[in-house]
Design a protein around this motif. Structure first.
Motif, PDB file in Angstrom:
ATOM      1  N   SER A  11      66.208   6.302  38.231  1.00  0.00           N
ATOM      2  CA  SER A  11      66.173   5.482  36.934  1.00  0.00           C
ATOM      3  C   SER A  11      64.666   5.897  36.239  1.00  0.00           C
ATOM      4  O   SER A  11      63.891   6.605  36.537  1.00  0.00           O
ATOM      5  N   THR A  35      66.785   0.757  34.400  1.00  0.00           N
ATOM      6  CA  THR A  35      67.945  -0.090  35.154  1.00  0.00           C
ATOM      7  C   THR A  35      67.036  -1.306  35.914  1.00  0.00           C
ATOM      8  O   THR A  35      66.045  -1.538  35.972  1.00  0.00           O
ATOM      9  N   GLU A  91      70.367  -0.546  31.429  1.00  0.00           N
ATOM     10  CA  GLU A  91      71.714  -0.597  32.402  1.00  0.00           C
ATOM     11  C   GLU A  91      71.223  -1.635  33.305  1.00  0.00           C
ATOM     12  O   GLU A  91      70.324  -1.923  33.981  1.00  0.00           O
TER      13      GLU A  91
END
Length: 386
Positions: free
Chosen positions: A285, A204, A245
Motif C-alpha cells: 500500500s 488502503t 481503496e
C-alpha cells in the motif's frame, strides 16, 4: 521465564487477527520468555470460506497452527486450544494445566480467554483491553451481572489491568473505570517483520462494516462502529488526487455508492487468508487512510489501531481519524490525525507533497512507540517483572 499469551486467532481465523496476538508472543520470545499460546474463549469459531460461525473448529485449528508457526516458529508445538464443546487440541490438557500453574505471566489479550480454575494459579494474570467501549459498555457489565461462580472467570479476576484507551480516567473520556486502576498501553509490533517495499500507488485500509449490528447504549448516549463515521469522509476522493481503496467486509456496506464516489472497493477475503497475505497487502500500500469506530471517537478514548501500527512499521504513512491519540503520539510527520473532512484531505495532500520524509517518519514512530521490545518491556516493569 515462562509466559502464556491468550488470544482469539482460531475464533477469528484472519490474517490481521493472527498478527494482533502473534506479535505479543513473538515479542515476549525475543525478550527471553518461553512462550505458549492459549485459546479458550468458549465461543463458536468463524469459518471464512463459509462466512459463518459454527462449533466445528477444523478450519480454525489448521489456520491457528500454520499461523503460529509462520509468525513465531517456537510456537509450532506450544499451543492449546479449547473448543466450544470442551474438546482440547494441541498440548494435552493436563500438560497445559501444569504449564499454566508454573507460568510467570498470563497475558489475556482482548480478555477473550475464560479464566478457568486451571489458569488462576498463574502469578501475574494481565488483562489487555484492546476494544475499549465495546468492553466497557457491553462485556464488563455482562460479566458483573453473572452469578458469582461464573463471574470469577471474567475480567475482575486478573491481577493487572491495561487498556488501549490512552485517555481513560481523563475528565472528557466517557469510559467508565469500574473502580479499576487501568494502565494505558499500545499494540506491539515487531518492526523487522514489516520490511518496507517499494511504495504502491493506492492508499488502503481494511474494515468491517457495521460489525456491532445494533447501536450500543450507555448513559443515554448511543454509539456505533465505522458506519457512523465513514459518511463524514466518503466523498474525499472528489477532493484529492490520491487513489483510495477500502477492503471491506459486511453485507450491508454501500459498495456501489462508494465506487460512484471514486473509491476502489475490494473484498478483504484474499488478503486475510494468511498472515503473509495480510502483511503483503499492507506493505504494497501507499499508506493507510481510514476512520475509527464511532465508539472510540465519541468517548475520546485515545485508542490507536493495531493495524495502523503495522502500516507504520512497514514505512507506510498513516492518515486516520483522531480518537484523542494525538495527545500521546507525535502527529504531523508519518502519522496524521484528522477530525474533519477538510483535515483528512489536507493530511493526504501533506503526505503526498513529501512522501519519502513521511515514510521514514512512519517507521521511526513505529520503532519508538510501538516496537514490541519497548511496549512489552514497559508492561513487564509495571507488573513487577522489570
Amino acid at each position: 521465564m515462562r509466559a502464556i499469551v491468550a488470544g482469539m486467532i482460531g475464533t477469528y481465523p484472519l490474517g490481521g487477527v493472527a498478527w494482533d496476538y502473534g506479535q505479543y508472543a513473538l515479542g515476549l520470545a525475543r525478550l527471553g520468555f518461553e512462550v505458549y499460546y492459549l485459546e479458550d474463549a468458549g465461543l463458536p469459531t468463524y469459518n471464512p470460506p463459509e462466512r459463518d460461525y459454527g462449533e466445528d473448529p477444523s478450519y480454525s485449528l489448521r489456520f491457528l497452527q500454520e499461523s503460529l508457526a509462520s509468525i513465531s516458529p517456537t510456537l509450532t508445538n506450544r499451543w492449546h486450544f479449547r473448543a466450544m464443546d470442551g474438546e482440547t487440541y494441541g498440548l494435552d490438557r493436563a500438560v497445559f494445566r501444569d504449564i499454566a500453574a508454573d507460568a510467570d505471566l498470563f497475558l489475556n489479550v482482548s480478555g477473550g480467554c475464560l479464566l478457568r480454575d486451571e489458569y488462576l494459579p498463574c502469578r501475574r494474570k494481565v488483562l489487555i483491553d484492546t476494544d475499549p467501549g465495546w468492553n466497557h459498555f457491553v462485556q464488563y457489565p455482562r460479566w458483573d451481572a453473572m452469578p458469582l461462580a461464573e463471574r470469577r472467570q471474567g475480567f475482575r479476576s486478573h491481577d493487572h489491568f491495561f487498556t488501549y484507551a490512552q485517555r481513560i480516567g481523563q475528565p472528557d473520556c466517557l469510559l467508565p473505570t469500574y473502580g479499576i486502576a487501568w494502565q494505558p498501553t499500545r499494540p506491539p509490533v515487531v518492526p523487522d517483520c514489516w520490511s518496507p517495499e517499494p511504495p504502491g500507488s493506492t492508499w488502503t485500509t481494511v474494515m468491517t462494516w457495521d460489525n456491532y449490528g445494533r447501536p450500543i447504549g450507555h448513559d443515554g448516549a448511543m454509539y456505533g462502529s465505522k458506519e457512523l463515521e465513514f459518511p463524514r469522509i466518503e466523498d474525499v476522493p472528489r477532493s484529492t488526487t490520491a487513489a483510495l481503496e477500502i477492503a471491506v467486509g459486511g453485507s450491508s456496506a454501500p459498495r456501489a455508492r462508494w465506487r460512484a464516489l471514486g473509491w476502489g472497493v475490494v473484498d478483504p477475503t484474499a488478503m486475510s487468508t494468511t498472515p503473509d497475505a495480510y502483511r503483503s497487502y499492507i506493505q504494497r500500500s501507499r499508506g493507510e487512510f481510514s476512520v475509527a469506530k464511532n465508539i472510540y471517537v465519541a468517548t475520546r478514548s485515545g485508542w490507536f489501531s493495531c493495524r495502523s501500527a503495522c502500516y507504520l512499521a512497514a514505512g507506510r504513512p498513516v492518515v486516520v481519524q483522531d480518537t484523542g491519540f494525538s495527545a500521546s503520539l507525535p502527529v504531523g510527520d508519518g502519522l496524521l490525525a484528522f477530525s474533519s473532512r477538510q483535515e483528512a484531505v489536507a493530511g493526504l495532500a501533506a503526505v503526498e507533497a513529501g512522501y519519502r520524509r513521511h515514510q521514514q517518519a512512519a517507521r521511526d514512530i513505529a520503532h519508538e512507540y510501538f516496537d514490541a521490545g519497548v511496549v512489552l518491556a514497559d508492561l513487564l516493569t509495571r507488573v513487577g517483572m522489570g
